[in-house]
Each structure stands twice: as structure tokens, then as C-alpha cells.
Design a protein around this motif. Structure first.
Motif, PDB file in Angstrom:
ATOM      1  N   LEU A   1      28.915 -13.453 -82.623  1.00  0.00           N
ATOM      2  CA  LEU A   1      27.909 -13.147 -83.643  1.00  0.00           C
ATOM      3  C   LEU A   1      27.263 -14.477 -84.028  1.00  0.00           C
ATOM      4  O   LEU A   1      27.741 -15.163 -84.927  1.00  0.00           O
TER       5      LEU A   1
ATOM      6  N   GLU B   1      25.128  -9.159 -82.817  1.00  0.00           N
ATOM      7  CA  GLU B   1      26.353  -9.232 -82.016  1.00  0.00           C
ATOM      8  C   GLU B   1      25.989  -9.060 -80.555  1.00  0.00           C
ATOM      9  O   GLU B   1      25.221  -8.171 -80.188  1.00  0.00           O
TER      10      GLU B   1
ATOM     11  N   GLU C   1      26.868  -7.992 -94.648  1.00  0.00           N
ATOM     12  CA  GLU C   1      26.464  -8.430 -93.306  1.00  0.00           C
ATOM     13  C   GLU C   1      27.102  -7.610 -92.195  1.00  0.00           C
ATOM     14  O   GLU C   1      26.544  -7.495 -91.106  1.00  0.00           O
ATOM     15  N   ASN C   2      28.307  -7.058 -92.436  1.00  0.00           N
ATOM     16  CA  ASN C   2      29.045  -6.432 -91.339  1.00  0.00           C
ATOM     17  C   ASN C   2      29.190  -4.925 -91.408  1.00  0.00           C
ATOM     18  O   ASN C   2      29.276  -4.279 -90.375  1.00  0.00           O
TER      19      ASN C   2
ATOM     20  N   ARG D   1      26.659  -2.472 -89.541  1.00  0.00           N
ATOM     21  CA  ARG D   1      26.273  -2.738 -88.155  1.00  0.00           C
ATOM     22  C   ARG D   1      26.393  -1.495 -87.280  1.00  0.00           C
ATOM     23  O   ARG D   1      25.592  -1.272 -86.382  1.00  0.00           O
TER      24      ARG D   1
ATOM     25  N   ALA E   1      35.358  -3.833 -86.300  1.00  0.00           N
ATOM     26  CA  ALA E   1      34.251  -4.731 -86.585  1.00  0.00           C
ATOM     27  C   ALA E   1      34.518  -6.151 -86.111  1.00  0.00           C
ATOM     28  O   ALA E   1      33.619  -6.983 -86.134  1.00  0.00           O
TER      29      ALA E   1
ATOM     30  N   LEU F   1      36.899  -8.478 -87.410  1.00  0.00           N
ATOM     31  CA  LEU F   1      37.004  -9.358 -88.575  1.00  0.00           C
ATOM     32  C   LEU F   1      38.379 -10.022 -88.550  1.00  0.00           C
ATOM     33  O   LEU F   1      39.359  -9.413 -88.112  1.00  0.00           O
TER      34      LEU F   1
END
Lengths: 426, 206
Positions: free
Chosen positions: A267, A273, B50-51, B54, B80, B82
Motif C-alpha cells: 500500500l 493496494e 483509510e482501510n 477499501r 485487510a 493490518l
């Protein structure tokens, strides 16, 4: 005593008696009234004492003072939090969809997609069981139950999670991240990314995955070893031909050949991504499909073929715009000897999709283009899919999708379709 | 008459005296899970914005209870990509932002603006707590967040109304995402709200 004094005394007595008698009679009546009052009062006092005793008794039974009251409340709260935050957590999630499909040259039909409950059992931040069932209604009315995935996730540390069991294929994005109906912005999967297409769907094995920072960027990875797919062949025009790859999790490894694969993504900035995937190993033909009925019979004696998958994907989120795309190619090698000896075959597909949420509304417009290439020309398909969605909530969505399909004239792949869907993720 | 009263176990004054104690204990209940360790709230709101949109629509923090966010954050962190630290930050933000937002407007009769200077400037508060959802340009960084720069936008409202929205949270009818109380940051006090509101007006209104 003199006579006069005697008389006087008598006179006095008579006078006194005359005066007192009515007084005595009067006093008697007052006395009775007073007595009655005293009796009443005594009875009332007794009642009051009884009630007091009852209250006292009750107050002994319940915490009467502020301290004990607080202590009791604290205990209640502790009991409640016991319920809320135990070491073991259980959570039921999932999704479902229902809809209406109208193909260009056929009759429209209501349909239920699937009911897919997801079970989450978690013990602290150590381990989690993740399982999804897929319950579907077949066209002939039978209920089909499939185990989508069943995996134990062991959170080893901040950068590695061990996923053991059957899991959605970590190759690419569609299968693992987008297929649930409340997430997929169109009512259908892009050609090649459903079951039996170019992209693997699930695997049974052992996977390590996680994330780590790469300088200023973030990155994530997944590597796995699994039973791998099985192949189907068909006997056509006096020779064997590869029919399809069953790239689903198989409960046992029929050919004893494992595959290894994985995905790595970076990312480079927030919202973007980019990932690459690959799988390599061997796969063997284990089923022979009847050309006419499509029924598959098990066969043995085929030799293992090379099996390789490569893929690339990206997804980009900018304000209300979400653009994503994915390419995948699955290649099966030739087998010159053994039963079902035949040429190799390649399946590949790519799609790009853009979705735009009209600012300050609940309306979303979607467009997707897919090009699916199969070794069987009747399955080749180019598709434009247009969608208009209404997001009633963030996970309850009304979707309208129109597919413009282009395949060999007269084949199923050439048939346009209108789909209406109601999807709910919970 | 006696029997009715004796049902109310505690005299009224005891019950009122207990309310603060009760509220305090409720707070410790809300944060009672001793796992995972608490993360960084400000980083969490940023990472969340931000995530978490998605793959699917960003889910409203109010969709789930604290414990349900745990069982959701862990599998989502695997999806995701993370790290454990990022997951804890996001979880801390979600658990701080899922409190119920009063629907009937809470009437703050007088907003006392503290005279002593706030510890943080309005800009600092904005870039730490608010920017994840409202964006550096104030135009909204996720669906549902309003455009502060619009003349007809929220900044057209009175200071009292906006202070109330920031302090207690705000959800307009049918909105996909609410404004969490204090932007999810429990340490934001009234003087901080006044400072950040002044920053909003100075920076985004015309």
C-alpha cells in the motif's frame, strides 16, 4: 351538735347531692368516651408498632445503608460485565441475498441467492475459529449446504497469523474479499472468478499471513501449502480434453500432490493496494465428465500435471470513487501418458470495475468490464456490466445490474441478463 | 400505602446519590475487556477511515457492541492486512465511537466556554481527532461526512448547535454514518470543542 347545724349540714348535703349527681352522671359518660378513645389509640399504636416491626424486618433483609446499597450495585455491575467481557467471545455474522433474474432469451425468475452464516468464536486475542456455511436453494427446490470455509486462526504475534483448515483462496481479491453479496457492487461475479473458472476459490491446508511496515509504506502477505485442486476431463471427438479445474478445498488430497502459493501486496499510499499472487504445484485428473449429461465419474490412473497460477490486482479508493481490477491465469500442463492423456489448457480472466457514490446521496453507479478466456470457446465471454445501487444502510443494499454479454452466438455466454438483488450483510 | 413504598428499596436521595457511582462503574464496564491492550485512538480513527472502506462500505461504529467489534476486528485485520498494533488502534477507536447518540436533541442551556487556554490548539485537535473523517480540506473524507466549505453546510448552524453536535454526537435522519460524540475522543473537553469549532469557522467558512 345543734339542731340548726344539723339542718344546715343536711341542707348542704342535699345541695351537694343536687349539684353532684348530674355531674357524676356526666363524668360517667365522659369516662366511657375516653376509655373508648384510649382503646382506639392502643389499637392504632399496636398497628403502627406492627408495621414498624415489618419495616424494620424488611430493612434488615435488604441493604439499608448507602454503603451496602453501593456494594450491591457494584456486585450487579460486576456480574453484568462478567457477561460482557469473558475470555470467550461468540459472534454470528453473515449475509444473504434474494433477487430476480431475467435473461435475454428466457423467462424471468425470482431466486434466493444464498444464506451464508459466519461463525466467529474467539478466545481472548489468541485464537479464533472462523467458519462460513453456504446454504443455497437449487433450481429443483433442494437445499444445498456447503462449507465455504472452516479455519482456526492463531494470532501468533503482531505480524503473523497462522490460518489452518479450509480457507478462501488468498489469490487475488474477488474470492476472499468481494464475493459476499452485500460487498460485491454488482449482482454477479465477474466471469472467470466464480466457481470452476480461472481463479481458485478455496484451499485446504496451512496458511501464514500478516502485515508489516515497509519504510513509509505498508505491506501484507500470505503464503500457504494446500491439497490443491483436482481436474476434470471430458472425452470428445475421440480424444480426452481438460474440462475444468475444481479449485475448491478438497477434504482429502486425491492425488497426493500439494501446491504452494501466496500473495504479496503493498500500500504505497492510503487507499491504494497493489498485489501479486502465484501458485505452483501439481494437479491430477480425478473425474471424467460425461459430454451430454455433465455427470462426473471418478477415474484413476491419470498422471500428475503441472499446475500454475499467476495473478495481479489493485484497488484504489479516492473520496467517493472506488476503482479496482484483477487479472488471473491458471495453466494446466500436458500429460502425454496415462488415462486421459491430453494437451494442456489455460484459463484466464481480467476485470476492471469503477464504482462511484454520488456525493451526499445513497446512490452508487457501477461499471465493470471483464474478458474471460477459456480453452472451450463456448465459454469465452466479454462482458460489460452496468449497475445502479441504492444503499439503504451500509450493508443493506438494493442492486440493479445489467450484463451485456458477448460470446459465441447462441451460447449461454452470449445471453444478456437483467438482475435485481436485495443483499443484506449482518 | 406502606407496601407500595417499601417496594422502592432505596429512598430517592440514595438513588440519586448513587447515580454518579453507577455512571463511573458503567464506564469501567465499557472498557473492562482486558484484551487486547488499548491502542492509540487518533491513529485508530485515521487507520479506520483509510482501510475499512477499501473492500466494502465503511461500517458504522454503532453497528456493533464493544465485544462484537473484537470478534470483527480480528478477522478483518487478517483480510485487510493490518498489523496487530494497527488492529488495536482501530479497535480502540471503534469501541470509543459506538456510544448511542441522543436522538432527541440534548439541550445544552448554557455552554460555558472555559477562559483558560485549551491544552491543544484547535488545529491540533482537528488534525488529531477530526481529519480522518472530515479530511484536511474539510470537504469530508468518507461518505456521510459533510462539506464544511459549503455555505449551506453545517457551519451555517449556531455555535451552540454545533458545540452540542460535537460534544454529544449527531446523526441527521437517514444518514449512513453518524458523527461520534467528541469525534470518538473522550478526552476532548468543552474548551477543546470551542477551540476546534473556532478553527472550523476560521479555516473552512467563507
Amino acid at each position: 351538735m345543734t339542731k340548726t347545724s344539723k339542718k344546715l349540714r343536711l341542707g348542704f348535703l342535699a345541695l351537694a347531692a343536687g349539684l353532684l349527681l348530674p355531674g357524676i352522671v356526666l363524668a360517667d359518660a365522659e369516662y366511657d368516651a375516653l376509655q373508648a378513645q384510649v382503646r382506639d389509640l392502643a389499637a392504632q399504636l399496636e398497628a403502627v408498632q406492627r408495621t414498624l416491626a415489618q419495616i424494620e424486618q424488611k430493612q434488615e433483609e435488604i441493604p439499608g445503608t448507602q454503603e451496602t446499597a453501593i456494594a450491591a450495585l457494584k456486585q450487579d455491575i460486576a456480574d453484568a460485565s462478567e457477561w460482557r467481557t469473558p475470555n470467550s467471545l461468540i459472534h454470528l455474522a453473515g449475509y444473504t441475498d434474494v433477487g430476480y433474474i431475467n435473461p435475454e432469451n428466457g423467462d424471468g425468475s425470482f431466486a434466493v441467492g444464498s444464506f451464508s452464516p459466519i461463525f466467529h468464536f474467539q478466545y481472548r486475542d489468541i485464537v479464533m475459529l472462523e467458519s462460513e456455511l453456504e446454504i443455497e436453494l437449487s433450481p429443483d427446490g433442494e437445499t444445498e449446504l456447503t462449507l465455504e470455509y472452516l479455519a482456526i486462526d492463531y494470532f501468533l504475534n503482531d505480524y503473523v497469523t497462522v490460518v489452518a483448515g479450509s480457507f478462501l483462496s488468498p489469490i487475488g481479491q474477488f474470492r476472499q474479499n468481494l464475493h459476499p453479496s452485500w460487498i460485491n457492487k454488482l449482482a454477479s461475479a465477474p466471469p472467470g472468478f466464480g466457481h470452476d473458472g480461472a481463479a481458485p476459490t478455496s484451499d485446504l491446508g496451512l496458511q501464514l499471513r500478516g502485515a508489516f511496515p515497509l519504510g513509509e509504506m505498508r505491506s501484507n502477505y500470505s503464503v500457504y501449502v494446500s491439497n490443491g485442486p483436482e481436474l476434470n476431463a471430458v472425452f470428445e471427438d475421440d480424444e480426452f480434453e481438460l474440462e475444468g479445474i475444481a479449485a475448491e478445498a478438497f477434504g482429502a488430497d486425491a492425488d497426493g500432490e500439494k501446491v504452494v502459493g501466496g500473495r504479496f501486496a503493498i500500500l504505497p499510499m492510503a487507499g491504494l493496494e497493489i498485489g501479486v499472487s502465484a501458485v505452483t504445484g501439481k494437479a491430477t485428473v480425478t473425474g471424467l465428465e460425461d459430454e451430454d449429461t455433465g455427470e462426473v465419474t471418478e477415474i484413476e490412473g491419470a498422471i500428475a500435471r503441472d499446475y500454475d497460477v499467476v495473478g495481479a490486482d489493485f484497488s484504489w479508493m479516492w473520496k467517493n470513487l472506488n476503482v479496482r481490477g484483477e487479472y488471473v491465469r491458471s495453466k494446466v500442463g500436458e500429460a502425454l501418458t496415462g488415462t486421459t492423456a491430453s494437451e494442456g489448457a489455460t484459463w484466464k480472466s481480467w476485470y476492471t470495475q469503477a464504482a462511484w457514490r454520488i456525493p451526499a446521496t445513497k446512490i452508487e453507479a457501477v461499471v465493470r468490464y471483464t474478458d474471460f478466456d477459456s480453452p472451450h470457446s463456448s465459454e469465452d465471454q466479454q462482458q460489460w456490466a452496468l449497475g445502479l445501487n441504492y444503499l439503504i444502510t451500509n450493508s443493506f443494499i438494493v442492486k440493479g445490474t445489467y450484463e451485456l454479454n458477448d460470446g459465441i452466438a447462441g451460447s449461454r455466454a452470449d445471453n444478456d441478463r437483467l438482475m435485481l438483488q436485495l443483499a443484506y450483510g449482518f | 400505602m406502606f407496601s407500595r413504598q417499601s417496594k422502592q428499596i432505596f429512598p430517592a436521595w440514595v438513588r440519586y446519590a448513587l447515580l454518579p457511582a453507577l455512571a463511573l462503574s458503567m464506564f469501567s464496564v465499557a472498557t473492562a475487556a482486558d484484551y487486547p491492550q488499548p491502542g492509540d485512538l487518533a491513529k485508530g480513527s485515521m487507520l479506520w477511515a483509510e482501510n475499512c472502506g477499501r473492500c466494502h462500505q465503511v461500517r458504522n461504529p454503532q453497528d456493533l457492541r464493544d465485544d462484537q467489534w473484537i470478534t470483527t476486528a480480528f478477522p478483518m485485520s487478517i483480510r485487510a492486512g493490518l498489523t496487530g498494533g494497527e488492529t488495536r488502534d482501530i479497535l480502540t477507536f471503534l469501541q470509543a465511537s459506538n456510544a448511542v447518540i441522543p436522538t432527541a436533541a440534548v439541550t445544552v442551556t448554557s455552554v460555558t466556554v472555559a477562559t483558560d487556554a485549551p491544552v491543544q490548539s484547535g488545529k491540533e485537535i482537528y488534525t488529531q481527532t477530526c481529519v480522518a473523517c472530515h479530511g484536511a480540506d474539510g470537504k469530508g473524507a468518507l461518505p456521510g461526512a459533510p462539506d464544511f466549505a459549503l455555505a449551506s453546510g453545517p457551519l451555517a448552524k449556531s455555535d451552540d448547535a454545533l458545540t452540542q453536535s460535537i460534544l454529544y454526537g449527531y446523526q441527521s435522519p437517514g444518514s449512513p454514518m453518524p458523527m461520534p460524540a467528541k469525534g470518538g475522543n473522550p478526552s476532548l473537553d468543552e474548551s477543546g470543542v470551542a477551540a476546534v469549532l473556532k478553527y472550523l469557522r476560521d479555516t473552512f467558512s467563507h
